[in-house]
Scaffold this motif. Structure first.
Motif, PDB file in Angstrom:
ATOM      1  N   THR A   1       0.837  -1.196   0.000  1.00 17.97           N
ATOM      2  CA  THR A   1       0.000   0.000   0.000  1.00 17.97           C
ATOM      3  C   THR A   1       0.870   1.244   0.000  1.00 17.97           C
ATOM      4  N   ILE A   2       0.277   2.350  -0.411  1.00 25.57           N
ATOM      5  CA  ILE A   2       0.944   3.642  -0.372  1.00 25.57           C
ATOM      6  C   ILE A   2       0.016   4.643   0.314  1.00 25.57           C
ATOM      7  N   VAL A   3       0.610   5.696   0.839  1.00 23.95           N
ATOM      8  CA  VAL A   3      -0.168   6.748   1.495  1.00 23.95           C
ATOM      9  C   VAL A   3      -0.664   7.720   0.429  1.00 23.95           C
ATOM     10  N   VAL A   4      -1.955   7.909   0.358  1.00 26.76           N
ATOM     11  CA  VAL A   4      -2.530   8.808  -0.645  1.00 26.76           C
ATOM     12  C   VAL A   4      -3.140  10.056  -0.019  1.00 26.76           C
ATOM     13  N   GLY A   5      -3.098  10.146   1.311  1.00 23.27           N
ATOM     14  CA  GLY A   5      -3.642  11.323   1.969  1.00 23.27           C
ATOM     15  C   GLY A   5      -3.721  11.092   3.473  1.00 23.27           C
ATOM     16  N   SER A   6      -4.357  12.017   4.170  1.00 22.21           N
ATOM     17  CA  SER A   6      -4.517  11.884   5.613  1.00 22.21           C
ATOM     18  C   SER A   6      -5.894  12.408   6.020  1.00 22.21           C
ATOM     19  N   GLU A   7      -6.328  12.010   7.188  1.00 24.95           N
ATOM     20  CA  GLU A   7      -7.647  12.410   7.672  1.00 24.95           C
ATOM     21  C   GLU A   7      -7.596  12.532   9.191  1.00 24.95           C
TER      22      GLU A   7
END
Length: 222
Positions: A141-147
């Motif tokens: 997996t890769i990081v595509v954003g944050s919340e």
């Protein structure tokens, strides 16, 4: 393989070998080692030039005898029918791929191969990142954003926490465009072979071979 008997001018009986165009090409380029390099007319530049049946017929008429193709085959004689087949291949028109297709047809025939149309190929969705651990392989997996989310802590008090949004990048393998390109290449090759077949049949220049109307299977994936 079928045989057709013909009577020569001298009255002797000869036998013509009947071959499909693909078999004839493989015989010419693989067995007889015919080449595509043919002399150019003095008034024609090499760029964009292909040898058509008309040119071959004219050259044969000027010679008035059978073609000696031994110059291309080291240590032996290249059959004149193989030279005619090579000249016909060299004349594949630009609308069917021109010189590039002629080279492809000759190379495939020399190797005894048919273009790979990727039989049985089905696009499958697969991860582009694969990771290994003690449990085996799994999609990466890769990081595509944050919340920011609100969670309840140990003391029952609400608090805000920032978490990463993960995604698994995927692709299709083989890609549909790859399959389409392979099968389009097979179709183009079949069209070129059809042109060579028709030219050899119409030209009537082969002395010991007879090219039949048989063709490789059209759109075998259909």
């Amino acid at each position: 393989m079928t045989l057709q008997r013909t009577i020569s001018r001298a009255g002797s009986r000869s036998v013509k070998r009947a071959l499909s165009v693909q078999a004839a090409l493989e015989w010419a380029f693989r067995i007889e080692q015919a080449q595509l390099e043919l002399p150019l007319p003095p008034d024609v530049t090499e760029e964009g030039f292909g040898f058509g049946l008309e040119y071959v017929l004219l050259q044969r008429a000027v010679l008035g005898c059978k073609i000696d193709g031994g110059q291309h085959k080291i240590g032996g004689y290249t059959h004149e029918d193989a030279e005619v087949i090579a000249a016909t291949v060299a004349g594949i028109p630009g609308s069917l791929g021109g010189k590039r297709m002629a080279i492809r047809v000759a190379e495939l025939a020399r190797a005894g191969l048919t273009p790979d149309w990727m039989p049985g190929a089905v696009p499958r969705c697969v991860p582009t990142l694969v990771k290994q651990n003690q449990h085996g392989s799994h999609a990466g997996t890769i990081v595509v954003g944050s919340e920011r989310i609100r969670v309840r802590g140990a003391n029952a008090r609400a608090m805000w926490k920032t978490i990463d949004i993960l995604a698994c990048p995927v692709t299709f393998s083989p890609h549909p465009q790859q399959i389409e390109a392979a099968r389009r290449g097979y179709d183009d090759w079949c069209c070129a072979l059809g042109w060579v077949r028709d030219g050899l049949i119409a030209g009537g220049m082969l002395r010991e071979l007879e090219v039949t109307t048989a063709m490789p299977k059209i759109r075998p994936w259909a």
